[in-house]
Design an enzyme around this catalytic site. Structure first.
Site, mmCIF file in Angstrom:
data_model
loop_
_atom_site.group_PDB
_atom_site.id
_atom_site.type_symbol
_atom_site.label_atom_id
_atom_site.label_comp_id
_atom_site.label_asym_id
_atom_site.label_seq_id
_atom_site.Cartn_x
_atom_site.Cartn_y
_atom_site.Cartn_z
ATOM 1 C CG ASP A 1 1.937 -6.395 -4.436
ATOM 2 O OD1 ASP A 1 1.632 -5.908 -3.338
ATOM 3 O OD2 ASP A 1 1.121 -6.577 -5.343
ATOM 4 C CD GLU B 1 -1.092 -9.479 -7.954
ATOM 5 O OE1 GLU B 1 -1.924 -10.096 -8.634
ATOM 6 O OE2 GLU B 1 -0.822 -8.284 -8.136
ATOM 7 C CG ASN B 2 2.792 -8.784 -9.550
ATOM 8 O OD1 ASN B 2 2.459 -8.980 -10.705
ATOM 9 N ND2 ASN B 2 2.184 -7.914 -8.771
ATOM 10 C CG ASN C 1 -4.562 -7.540 -10.517
ATOM 11 O OD1 ASN C 1 -3.941 -7.285 -9.481
ATOM 12 N ND2 ASN C 1 -4.171 -7.115 -11.702
ATOM 13 C CG HIS C 2 -1.255 -10.017 -12.160
ATOM 14 N ND1 HIS C 2 -1.833 -9.806 -13.388
ATOM 15 C CD2 HIS C 2 -0.639 -8.843 -11.837
ATOM 16 C CE1 HIS C 2 -1.581 -8.576 -13.799
ATOM 17 N NE2 HIS C 2 -0.865 -7.971 -12.871
ATOM 18 C CG HIS D 1 -4.217 -7.081 -4.798
ATOM 19 N ND1 HIS D 1 -2.897 -7.151 -4.437
ATOM 20 C CD2 HIS D 1 -4.228 -6.954 -6.135
ATOM 21 C CE1 HIS D 1 -2.134 -7.084 -5.504
ATOM 22 N NE2 HIS D 1 -2.923 -6.951 -6.562
ATOM 23 C CG HIS E 1 -3.135 -3.418 -7.265
ATOM 24 N ND1 HIS E 1 -2.844 -4.344 -8.252
ATOM 25 C CD2 HIS E 1 -3.704 -2.360 -7.901
ATOM 26 C CE1 HIS E 1 -3.225 -3.859 -9.427
ATOM 27 N NE2 HIS E 1 -3.730 -2.660 -9.237
ATOM 28 C CG HIS F 1 3.887 -2.885 -6.994
ATOM 29 N ND1 HIS F 1 4.754 -3.615 -7.781
ATOM 30 C CD2 HIS F 1 2.777 -3.645 -6.880
ATOM 31 C CE1 HIS F 1 4.180 -4.759 -8.133
ATOM 32 N NE2 HIS F 1 2.974 -4.789 -7.588
#
Length: 262
Positions: free
Chosen positions: A8, A39-40, A67-68, A151, A176, A178
């Site tokens: 991520d 996603e981040n 999820n983001h 994820h 997810h 990290h």
């Protein structure tokens, strides 16, 4: 075939470090395909057209999500029209984007699947059923090399999906949390697996966020807005070596590159 997966990427700080680090990493390791979880990648969370451009500029071939992924509406058009920008396929969505893509590398084609877990996560459709459907789709296309970015929060759920898919896909790698885990292995039927490939971003942080803000939120239940940390960065990931005839993993090793400052 050598496939690099990158954990991520956190905000503009992480994107900048990826741009400075990824090209040499790919060259030194003779990488054929690079999958980056983005996603981040926007400051705050989610992904924007600007952060997407930075990921591609760094050398990402496929960008997976989590999820983001759908937090920023400004990226919806890109997600609809860019086949290499994925979001978890089993998310409850209004139909924006997909969690499946096929990449033609000339001598081989690769399928990348992006799924999200349900344990301690958002509501989602059954990832096991989604995996079955997308693996079948790749098989019908004649593709042997299949990757799954799962994820998910729970290592048990990630490991369960990996064993469930063992021998049917090349690799299952978790994202997810990290945190680069120490459990990379080849499962009994030949699928490469690691619970989490970590993160790319500021080291002196809590998952990329300023540590004092995370402490206030967790310890005191304070209503604070998370802000991206800065300072020295790291790049985490995993390289999978895939047998092109069988589509199974023959070797894998983790990557942990730490920024050197003077």
């Amino acid at each position: 075939m050598r496939i690099l997966t990158v954990g991520d990427v956190c905000g503009s700080v992480g994107c900048d470090f990826l741009i400075r680090t990824l090209p040499k990493l790919k060259q030194d390791n003779k990488i054929d395909l690079t999958v980056v979880n983005g996603e981040n990648s926007a400051d705050g969370n989610g992904i924007t057209p600007a952060s997407l451009d930075m990921l591609y500029s760094a050398g990402a071939d496929v960008i997976t999500g989590g999820n983001h992924s759908l937090r920023r509406r400004e990226v919806f058009d890109k997600m609809e029209n860019d086949p290499f920008l994925l979001r978890p396929h089993n998310m409850h969505t209004s139909g924006v984007g997909t969690g499946y893509t096929e990449i033609d590398l000339g001598r081989n084609r690769v399928a990348v699947i992006n799924l999200v877990g349900r344990v301690y996560m958002l509501e989602a459709y059954d990832p096991f059923k989604a995996a079955d459907e997308l693996i079948e789709k790749a098989n019908k296309s004649g593709i042997k090399i299949i990757l799954i970015d799962f994820h998910a929060e729970a290592t048990s759920e990630k490991r369960a999906l990996a064993y469930y898919s063992d021998g049917r896909v090349s690799a299952v790698f978790g994202t997810h949390t990290h945190v680069l885990t120490a459990d990379c292995e080849i499962l009994p039927k030949g699928t490469g697996f690691i619970s989490d490939i970590g993160m790319t971003g500021p080291i002196d942080s809590v998952l990329g966020v300023k540590k004092e803000l995370s402490i206030a939120r967790i310890k005191d239940a304070a209503s604070v807005k998370f802000e991206l940390a800065d300072g020295k960065c790291k790049l985490n990931g995993c390289i999978f070596e895939i047998d092109e005839k069988t589509g199974l993993t023959t070797a894998l090793n983790t990557i942990n590159i730490t920024e050197i400052t003077t």
